[in-house]
Design a protein around this motif. Structure first.
Motif, PDB file in Angstrom:
ATOM      1  N   ASP A   1       0.873  -1.169   0.000  1.00 18.73           N
ATOM      2  CA  ASP A   1       0.000   0.000   0.000  1.00 18.73           C
ATOM      3  C   ASP A   1       0.915   1.225   0.000  1.00 18.73           C
ATOM      4  O   ASP A   1       1.622   1.488   0.976  1.00 18.73           O
ATOM      5  CB  ASP A   1      -0.906   0.001   1.226  1.00 18.73           C
ATOM      6  CG  ASP A   1      -1.891   1.143   1.218  1.00 18.73           C
ATOM      7  OD1 ASP A   1      -1.491   2.297   0.922  1.00 18.73           O
ATOM      8  OD2 ASP A   1      -3.072   0.908   1.517  1.00 18.73           O
ATOM      9  N   LEU A   2       0.908   1.941  -1.101  1.00 16.10           N
ATOM     10  CA  LEU A   2       1.841   3.058  -1.268  1.00 16.10           C
ATOM     11  C   LEU A   2       1.538   4.222  -0.330  1.00 16.10           C
ATOM     12  O   LEU A   2       2.434   4.975   0.035  1.00 16.10           O
ATOM     13  CB  LEU A   2       1.861   3.503  -2.726  1.00 16.10           C
ATOM     14  CG  LEU A   2       2.307   2.403  -3.697  1.00 16.10           C
ATOM     15  CD1 LEU A   2       2.137   2.862  -5.132  1.00 16.10           C
ATOM     16  CD2 LEU A   2       3.734   1.965  -3.418  1.00 16.10           C
TER      17      LEU A   2
ATOM     18  N   ALA B   1      -5.456   6.915  -6.231  1.00 12.22           N
ATOM     19  CA  ALA B   1      -5.643   6.981  -4.783  1.00 12.22           C
ATOM     20  C   ALA B   1      -6.561   5.868  -4.278  1.00 12.22           C
ATOM     21  O   ALA B   1      -6.390   5.389  -3.150  1.00 12.22           O
ATOM     22  CB  ALA B   1      -6.196   8.343  -4.388  1.00 12.22           C
ATOM     23  N   GLU B   2      -7.507   5.442  -5.103  1.00 19.86           N
ATOM     24  CA  GLU B   2      -8.442   4.391  -4.686  1.00 19.86           C
ATOM     25  C   GLU B   2      -7.764   3.030  -4.573  1.00 19.86           C
ATOM     26  O   GLU B   2      -8.190   2.190  -3.774  1.00 19.86           O
ATOM     27  CB  GLU B   2      -9.605   4.299  -5.662  1.00 19.86           C
ATOM     28  CG  GLU B   2     -10.585   5.438  -5.533  1.00 19.86           C
ATOM     29  CD  GLU B   2     -11.715   5.369  -6.545  1.00 19.86           C
ATOM     30  OE1 GLU B   2     -11.616   4.618  -7.539  1.00 19.86           O
ATOM     31  OE2 GLU B   2     -12.708   6.082  -6.330  1.00 19.86           O
ATOM     32  N   THR B   3      -6.746   2.792  -5.382  1.00 19.10           N
ATOM     33  CA  THR B   3      -6.049   1.502  -5.390  1.00 19.10           C
ATOM     34  C   THR B   3      -4.545   1.760  -5.391  1.00 19.10           C
ATOM     35  O   THR B   3      -3.888   1.635  -6.419  1.00 19.10           O
ATOM     36  CB  THR B   3      -6.443   0.660  -6.621  1.00 19.10           C
ATOM     37  OG1 THR B   3      -6.231   1.457  -7.793  1.00 19.10           O
ATOM     38  CG2 THR B   3      -7.875   0.214  -6.562  1.00 19.10           C
ATOM     39  N   PRO B   4      -3.997   2.124  -4.227  1.00 16.38           N
ATOM     40  CA  PRO B   4      -2.600   2.577  -4.178  1.00 16.38           C
ATOM     41  C   PRO B   4      -1.560   1.460  -4.099  1.00 16.38           C
ATOM     42  O   PRO B   4      -0.770   1.383  -3.153  1.00 16.38           O
ATOM     43  CB  PRO B   4      -2.579   3.456  -2.934  1.00 16.38           C
ATOM     44  CG  PRO B   4      -3.576   2.799  -2.028  1.00 16.38           C
ATOM     45  CD  PRO B   4      -4.659   2.289  -2.941  1.00 16.38           C
ATOM     46  N   THR B   5      -1.543   0.579  -5.101  1.00 17.08           N
ATOM     47  CA  THR B   5      -0.493  -0.437  -5.195  1.00 17.08           C
ATOM     48  C   THR B   5       0.067  -0.423  -6.611  1.00 17.08           C
ATOM     49  O   THR B   5      -0.638  -0.054  -7.564  1.00 17.08           O
ATOM     50  CB  THR B   5      -1.016  -1.856  -4.886  1.00 17.08           C
ATOM     51  OG1 THR B   5      -1.931  -2.249  -5.907  1.00 17.08           O
ATOM     52  CG2 THR B   5      -1.668  -1.932  -3.513  1.00 17.08           C
ATOM     53  N   LEU B   6       1.293  -0.837  -6.752  1.00 13.43           N
ATOM     54  CA  LEU B   6       1.901  -0.895  -8.090  1.00 13.43           C
ATOM     55  C   LEU B   6       1.154  -1.865  -8.991  1.00 13.43           C
ATOM     56  O   LEU B   6       0.960  -1.591 -10.171  1.00 13.43           O
ATOM     57  CB  LEU B   6       3.372  -1.292  -7.987  1.00 13.43           C
ATOM     58  CG  LEU B   6       4.308  -0.264  -7.357  1.00 13.43           C
ATOM     59  CD1 LEU B   6       5.707  -0.854  -7.243  1.00 13.43           C
ATOM     60  CD2 LEU B   6       4.336   1.023  -8.168  1.00 13.43           C
ATOM     61  N   GLU B   7       0.720  -3.010  -8.443  1.00  8.83           N
ATOM     62  CA  GLU B   7       0.031  -3.991  -9.287  1.00  8.83           C
ATOM     63  C   GLU B   7      -1.287  -3.431  -9.806  1.00  8.83           C
ATOM     64  O   GLU B   7      -1.626  -3.637 -10.974  1.00  8.83           O
ATOM     65  CB  GLU B   7      -0.158  -5.327  -8.573  1.00  8.83           C
ATOM     66  CG  GLU B   7      -1.002  -5.275  -7.336  1.00  8.83           C
ATOM     67  CD  GLU B   7      -0.969  -6.570  -6.537  1.00  8.83           C
ATOM     68  OE1 GLU B   7      -0.199  -7.490  -6.895  1.00  8.83           O
ATOM     69  OE2 GLU B   7      -1.706  -6.649  -5.542  1.00  8.83           O
ATOM     70  N   ALA B   8      -2.015  -2.694  -8.998  1.00 15.22           N
ATOM     71  CA  ALA B   8      -3.271  -2.087  -9.446  1.00 15.22           C
ATOM     72  C   ALA B   8      -3.003  -0.993 -10.476  1.00 15.22           C
ATOM     73  O   ALA B   8      -3.690  -0.885 -11.485  1.00 15.22           O
ATOM     74  CB  ALA B   8      -4.046  -1.529  -8.258  1.00 15.22           C
ATOM     75  N   TRP B   9      -1.990  -0.184 -10.221  1.00 14.27           N
ATOM     76  CA  TRP B   9      -1.658   0.877 -11.161  1.00 14.27           C
ATOM     77  C   TRP B   9      -1.187   0.300 -12.493  1.00 14.27           C
ATOM     78  O   TRP B   9      -1.514   0.828 -13.549  1.00 14.27           O
ATOM     79  CB  TRP B   9      -0.589   1.788 -10.589  1.00 14.27           C
ATOM     80  CG  TRP B   9      -1.056   2.631  -9.435  1.00 14.27           C
ATOM     81  CD1 TRP B   9      -2.288   2.630  -8.843  1.00 14.27           C
ATOM     82  CD2 TRP B   9      -0.287   3.594  -8.733  1.00 14.27           C
ATOM     83  NE1 TRP B   9      -2.321   3.536  -7.807  1.00 14.27           N
ATOM     84  CE2 TRP B   9      -1.111   4.145  -7.726  1.00 14.27           C
ATOM     85  CE3 TRP B   9       1.016   4.040  -8.840  1.00 14.27           C
ATOM     86  CZ2 TRP B   9      -0.666   5.131  -6.842  1.00 14.27           C
ATOM     87  CZ3 TRP B   9       1.465   5.012  -7.974  1.00 14.27           C
ATOM     88  CH2 TRP B   9       0.637   5.564  -6.982  1.00 14.27           C
TER      89      TRP B   9
END
Length: 81
Positions: free
Chosen positions: A35-36, A66-74
């Motif tokens: 979680d970034l 901001a809703e999905t603050p992970t590298l994998e989601a981004w």
């Protein structure tokens, strides 16, 4: 100038490098599922990344990140095949 069909994308390595730069950490220390926001990526740093990527022509929104603050989601959001 880019053609309309040439949509810029960011791969996972580039995302990790840019986030690491924003956090002042080595890229290897940032995991795909971390979680970034918990790692210290505050709204100012996040907006700075959004603006950097938009300047390169990437279609990216602050809220989406901001809703999905992970590298994998981004990566799923920003990487087009």
């Amino acid at each position: 100038m880019a053609t309309p069909d040439a949509t810029p994308t960011l791969d996972l390595d580039r995302l990790r490098a840019d986030v690491a730069d924003a956090l002042g950490e080595p890229p290897a220390d940032i995991g795909d599922a971390d979680d970034l926001l918990d790692r210290g990526l505050d709204s100012i740093r996040l907006m700075s990344l959004v603006e950097r990527w938009r300047a390169e022509g990437v279609d990216v929104g602050f809220i989406d990140l901001a809703e999905t603050p992970t590298l994998e989601a981004w990566s799923r959001l920003l990487t087009r095949s």
